[in-house]
Design an enzyme around this catalytic site. Structure first.
Site, PDB file in Angstrom:
ATOM      1  N   GLY A 119     -14.094  15.677  41.681  1.00 53.76           N
ATOM      2  CA  GLY A 119     -14.762  16.063  41.350  1.00 53.76           C
ATOM      3  C   GLY A 119     -14.775  14.852  40.222  1.00 53.76           C
ATOM      4  O   GLY A 119     -14.161  13.899  40.741  1.00 53.76           O
ATOM      5  N   CYS A 120     -16.469  14.228  39.794  1.00 56.21           N
ATOM      6  CA  CYS A 120     -16.149  13.351  38.747  1.00 56.21           C
ATOM      7  C   CYS A 120     -15.242  13.709  37.756  1.00 56.21           C
ATOM      8  O   CYS A 120     -14.897  12.360  37.103  1.00 56.21           O
ATOM      9  CB  CYS A 120     -17.231  12.841  38.255  1.00 56.21           C
ATOM     10  SG  CYS A 120     -18.560  14.799  37.341  1.00 56.21           S
ATOM     11  N   TYR A 121     -15.257  14.602  36.739  1.00 55.23           N
ATOM     12  CA  TYR A 121     -14.194  14.772  35.940  1.00 55.23           C
ATOM     13  C   TYR A 121     -13.080  14.826  35.958  1.00 55.23           C
ATOM     14  O   TYR A 121     -11.973  13.621  35.940  1.00 55.23           O
ATOM     15  CB  TYR A 121     -14.690  16.279  35.197  1.00 55.23           C
ATOM     16  CG  TYR A 121     -16.447  15.986  34.594  1.00 55.23           C
ATOM     17  CD1 TYR A 121     -16.988  15.701  33.127  1.00 55.23           C
ATOM     18  CD2 TYR A 121     -17.141  17.505  34.160  1.00 55.23           C
ATOM     19  CE1 TYR A 121     -17.611  15.246  32.732  1.00 55.23           C
ATOM     20  CE2 TYR A 121     -17.611  17.470  33.998  1.00 55.23           C
ATOM     21  CZ  TYR A 121     -18.582  16.482  33.059  1.00 55.23           C
ATOM     22  OH  TYR A 121     -19.647  16.703  32.359  1.00 55.23           O
TER      23      TYR A 121
END
Length: 307
Positions: A116-118
């Site tokens: 995921g990006c986070y």
């Protein structure tokens, strides 16, 4: 030798469009796409995914699981950009820089789950520090992050850029029930003993992330300070092309971080800021949520799998 066949399932979504745009002019691969009328047709999708060499899934979680389960051809390899398989044991986590040998594991894998990006920012900061023991596994970690509105996918883009965007929202905090799906991913791949407190938010800009993790040095082993944390990160990423660690002396002069600074790239910048007088350290990550946090990571993993 024929070019590898790459099928992007969901190439009209935010991430899929970015991946397609980066691959469409390449001559070493051949892209497979379905006409619009057939994109949701189960039989045609199953034929496409079983007829390719590598499938890149840019779908909602449920659809990604369905697509993966439809594969009966053992030669088909998968990169899943959704969160459906990020904590599944038989899927290789697609963060090449995370730990020694991870890039080789991705290169040889049949099933790769894009981070995921986070989590890319959080795990990028935490994994080396926990693995080296400079932060204990039971440290009460809090992760605060702001992403551009494209992190919401098509709905976020429409809310800010669509015909009814005259009253577009500004900064919005969400995940207030503290049950965000990224928390287990961060915990597992960082090596944390307990679930981190994860507080995400969206800003009124298109893309880019600033993520922060506060650390109290009084909760660390005696002698561990900001320089110790920085040296661990600098050593871990010293030979990496896409993850950079800001020098401590440079961080001393920085007064603010721009979440859009690395937009359009596959680069993530990690930094360590400190106030020794108060015994406080701030770990930070800046990356493009559509780059290193999504399409860039998928392209990087594809390159490893094709090598």
């Amino acid at each position: 030798m024929s070019s590898p066949l790459i099928f992007i399932d969901g190439d009209q979504g935010t991430t899929g469009l970015q991946i397609h745009g980066q691959l469409r002019d390449r001559h070493d691969i051949k892209l497979i796409s379905l006409p619009e009328a057939e994109r949701k047709h189960p039989k045609r999708r199953a034929e496409a995914i079983n007829g390719c060499d590598i499938a890149i899934l840019c779908l909602p979680d449920a659809a990604a699981r369905e697509a993966a389960e439809s594969i009966v051809n053992p030669r088909v390899r998968v990169i899943d950009a959704s969160s459906a398989h990020r904590t599944r044991a038989h899927w290789v986590y697609g963060f090449p820089e995370m730990t020694k040998g991870q890039a080789d594991r991705i290169a040889g894998a049949s099933r790769v789950s894009n981070p995921g990006c986070y989590p890319t920012g959080a795990i990028g900061l935490l994994r080396p520090l926990l693995a080296d023991g400079v932060i204990p596994g039971d440290y009460p970690i809090s992760v605060h992050a702001v992403s551009g509105y494209s992190g919401r996918g098509r709905a976020g883009v429409e809310a800010h850029e669509g015909p009814n965007a005259t009253n577009r929202p500004g900064h919005r905090l969400y995940g207030l029930d503290l049950s965000h799906k990224h928390a287990p991913e961060i915990q597992l791949h960082s090596g944390l003993a307990f679930r981190p407190l994860f507080v995400p938010s969206y800003g009124s800009y298109r893309q880019g992330i600033v993520l922060t993790i506060p650390i109290e040095t009084r909760l660390l082993k005696p002698g561990v300070d900001a320089k110790t944390l920085h040296q661990c990160l600098a050593d871990h990423y010293a030979a990496q092309e896409y993850v950079h660690v800001m020098p401590m002396q440079a961080a001393d002069t920085v007064k603010q971080l721009d979440p859009e600074a690395l937009n359009g790239t596959n680069v993530m910048q990690l930094s360590v800021f400190a106030n020794p007088e108060h015994g406080q350290v701030l770990l930070t990550a800046v990356l493009d949520n559509l780059g290193k946090g999504a399409s860039g990571a998928a392209i990087q993993n594809l390159a490893l799998m094709l090598a």
